[in-house]
Design an enzyme around this catalytic site. Structure first.
Site, PDB file in Angstrom:
ATOM      1  N   MET A   1       0.846  -1.198   0.000  1.00 38.54           N
ATOM      2  CA  MET A   1       0.000   0.000   0.000  1.00 38.54           C
ATOM      3  C   MET A   1       0.883   1.250   0.000  1.00 38.54           C
ATOM      4  O   MET A   1       0.414   2.347   0.334  1.00 38.54           O
ATOM      5  CB  MET A   1      -0.942  -0.008   1.202  1.00 38.54           C
TER       6      MET A   1
ATOM      7  N   LEU B   1       6.662   3.264   1.408  1.00 36.39           N
ATOM      8  CA  LEU B   1       7.599   2.142   1.513  1.00 36.39           C
ATOM      9  C   LEU B   1       8.686   2.401   2.550  1.00 36.39           C
ATOM     10  O   LEU B   1       9.217   3.507   2.657  1.00 36.39           O
ATOM     11  CB  LEU B   1       8.239   1.881   0.144  1.00 36.39           C
ATOM     12  N   HIS B   2       9.011   1.339   3.290  1.00 36.06           N
ATOM     13  CA  HIS B   2      10.103   1.389   4.261  1.00 36.06           C
ATOM     14  C   HIS B   2      10.994   0.171   4.023  1.00 36.06           C
ATOM     15  O   HIS B   2      10.718  -0.644   3.123  1.00 36.06           O
ATOM     16  CB  HIS B   2       9.553   1.425   5.694  1.00 36.06           C
TER      17      HIS B   2
ATOM     18  N   GLY C   1      11.214  -2.608   5.432  1.00 35.16           N
ATOM     19  CA  GLY C   1      10.499  -3.887   5.448  1.00 35.16           C
ATOM     20  C   GLY C   1       9.998  -4.231   4.049  1.00 35.16           C
ATOM     21  O   GLY C   1      10.228  -5.336   3.540  1.00 35.16           O
ATOM     22  N   HIS C   2       9.332  -3.260   3.402  1.00 34.72           N
ATOM     23  CA  HIS C   2       8.872  -3.492   2.024  1.00 34.72           C
ATOM     24  C   HIS C   2      10.067  -3.771   1.105  1.00 34.72           C
ATOM     25  O   HIS C   2      10.020  -4.666   0.262  1.00 34.72           O
ATOM     26  CB  HIS C   2       8.164  -2.244   1.469  1.00 34.72           C
TER      27      HIS C   2
ATOM     28  N   ARG D   1       2.519   3.048   9.318  1.00 35.27           N
ATOM     29  CA  ARG D   1       1.756   3.818  10.306  1.00 35.27           C
ATOM     30  C   ARG D   1       2.643   4.386  11.416  1.00 35.27           C
ATOM     31  O   ARG D   1       2.210   5.256  12.165  1.00 35.27           O
ATOM     32  CB  ARG D   1       0.661   2.957  10.942  1.00 35.27           C
TER      33      ARG D   1
HETATM   34  P1  AMP Z   1       1.522  -2.901   3.492  1.00 37.32           P
HETATM   35  O1  AMP Z   1       2.022  -1.834   2.567  1.00 37.32           O
HETATM   36  O2  AMP Z   1       1.469  -2.494   4.912  1.00 37.32           O
HETATM   37  O3  AMP Z   1       0.252  -3.545   2.980  1.00 37.32           O
HETATM   38  O4  AMP Z   1       2.612  -4.049   3.450  1.00 37.32           O
HETATM   39  C1  AMP Z   1       3.005  -4.651   2.241  1.00 37.32           C
HETATM   40  C2  AMP Z   1       3.774  -5.904   2.555  1.00 37.32           C
HETATM   41  O5  AMP Z   1       4.935  -5.573   3.320  1.00 37.32           O
HETATM   42  C3  AMP Z   1       2.957  -6.887   3.393  1.00 37.32           C
HETATM   43  O6  AMP Z   1       3.182  -8.199   2.914  1.00 37.32           O
HETATM   44  C4  AMP Z   1       3.520  -6.680   4.775  1.00 37.32           C
HETATM   45  O7  AMP Z   1       3.392  -7.819   5.615  1.00 37.32           O
HETATM   46  C5  AMP Z   1       4.980  -6.385   4.469  1.00 37.32           C
HETATM   47  N1  AMP Z   1       5.599  -5.691   5.589  1.00 37.32           N
HETATM   48  C6  AMP Z   1       5.067  -4.663   6.297  1.00 37.32           C
HETATM   49  N2  AMP Z   1       5.888  -4.315   7.319  1.00 37.32           N
HETATM   50  C7  AMP Z   1       6.957  -5.144   7.240  1.00 37.32           C
HETATM   51  C8  AMP Z   1       8.150  -5.300   8.023  1.00 37.32           C
HETATM   52  N3  AMP Z   1       8.396  -4.529   9.076  1.00 37.32           N
HETATM   53  N4  AMP Z   1       9.040  -6.253   7.660  1.00 37.32           N
HETATM   54  C9  AMP Z   1       8.797  -7.051   6.583  1.00 37.32           C
HETATM   55  N5  AMP Z   1       7.684  -6.959   5.804  1.00 37.32           N
HETATM   56  C10 AMP Z   1       6.775  -6.023   6.137  1.00 37.32           C
END
Ligand code: AMP
Length: 283
Positions: free
Chosen positions: A30, A33-34, A36-37, A190
């Site tokens: 979504m 991006l950080h 983790g992404h 968030r």
């Molecule tokens: P989101 O943009 O929050 O929908 O996340 C996109 C993808 O990134 C999802 O598969 C999340 O589980 C993954 N994600 C979010 N935060 C992290 C994190 N801290 N470490 C690894 N993957 C993450």
């Protein structure tokens, strides 16, 4: 890096690539991006010929309208990061492109069974129906060889794995580890909404999780969960759940069991920001 906004155009491009037998790794996001992404993109790059990242803030998975309004959307920064990482394709559809007949059409019901009744599903009614709707659209469109999602959203991972099985898609699901800040806080789009006082306390979720993991052979889960709950509440967090479950299907457990893989999941709010985290326990 190619940017597509229209499903049909992306599909035609992918058909050409598939006819050349290129393997495709897909990372749905979504945005905002950080690291983790980015770790998902890097993993996908290492294992596939091409990587597609989608950025779409899916309105139907937000059970809280304010959360949707406040969701960060720094699209230019996101595209710059993806360019630096040499992501091959970005899919950046509009709401109209994904919901051409309006959001009400998303009111189809996907049978997600037990997983749609516990933990996040219970606290965020309708959330996983929204997730299932958009993931089905995206997976049908892209049909990647491998799909990369984060353990951070553990229940979501199990739901998407279930969707893949139900639809008999030949997609290899990869659940990737949680990337964390220095104090253990799981990275999340968030987190930037936490003020400095809230941010200083946010590492507590992970500290409680590692403490439970470290002491799992010393005490009952119930006692440890109670201690963690009280500690977090004392520090001003509003705890929603601290739950032990089987890692393969999220069957809820009262206490630690031998010989099975378990997970401890936690959800708590700091001010207006809701945080989730989890940790896997050894057999
Ligand atoms: P989101 O943009 O929050 O929908 O996340 C996109 C993808 O990134 C999802 O598969 C999340 O589980 C993954 N994600 C979010 N935060 C992290 C994190 N801290 N470490 C690894 N993957 C993450």
């Amino acid at each position: 890096m190619l940017i597509f906004k229209i499903q049909q155009e992306l599909k035609e491009h992918l058909n050409n690539l598939k006819s050349e037998a290129k393997s495709i790794g897909f990372v749905p996001t979504m945005g905002a991006l950080h690291q983790g992404h980015l770790s998902l993109i890097e993993a996908a790059k290492a294992e596939n010929d091409l990587v597609i990242c989608s950025i779409f803030v899916n309105p139907t998975q937000f059970n809280d309208a304010k959360d949707l309004d406040l969701y960060p959307q720094p699209i230019q920064e996101d595209l710059a990061l993806l360019t630096t990482l040499e992501c091959d394709i970005v899919f950046l559809p509009s709401q109209k492109e994904m919901y051409p007949s309006g959001l009400v059409t998303a009111n189809e019901h996907n049978d997600l069974g037990y997983l749609d009744h516990i933990l996040e599903a219970e606290k965020r009614p309708g959330h996983f129906q929204g997730v299932a709707h958009i993931m089905k659209e995206l997976l049908q469109l892209i049909l990647p060889d491998k799909l990369y999602m984060g353990q951070k959203d553990f229940q979501q991972c199990l739901i998407v794995q279930q969707l893949i099985e139900q639809n008999e898609w030949k997609i290899d699901f990869r659940m990737m580890p949680i990337l964390r800040e220095a104090d253990g806080l799981a990275m999340s789009s968030r987190n930037e909404r936490l003020n400095e006082f809230e941010r200083a306390k946010a590492g507590l979720l992970y500290q409680c999780l590692i403490s439970i993991k470290a002491k799992q052979h010393l005490d009952s889960f119930k006692i440890m969960a109670k201690e963690s709950w009280e500690l977090m509440e004392r520090k001003g967090l509003k705890v929603e759940y601290i739950q032990l479950a089987k890692a393969n299907d999220l069957t809820l457990l009262e206490d630690f069991e031998q010989g099975i893989k378990m997970v401890v999941l936690i959800a708590a709010s700091l001010g207006e920001v809701r945080l989730i985290d989890n940790i896997l326990l050894e057999d």
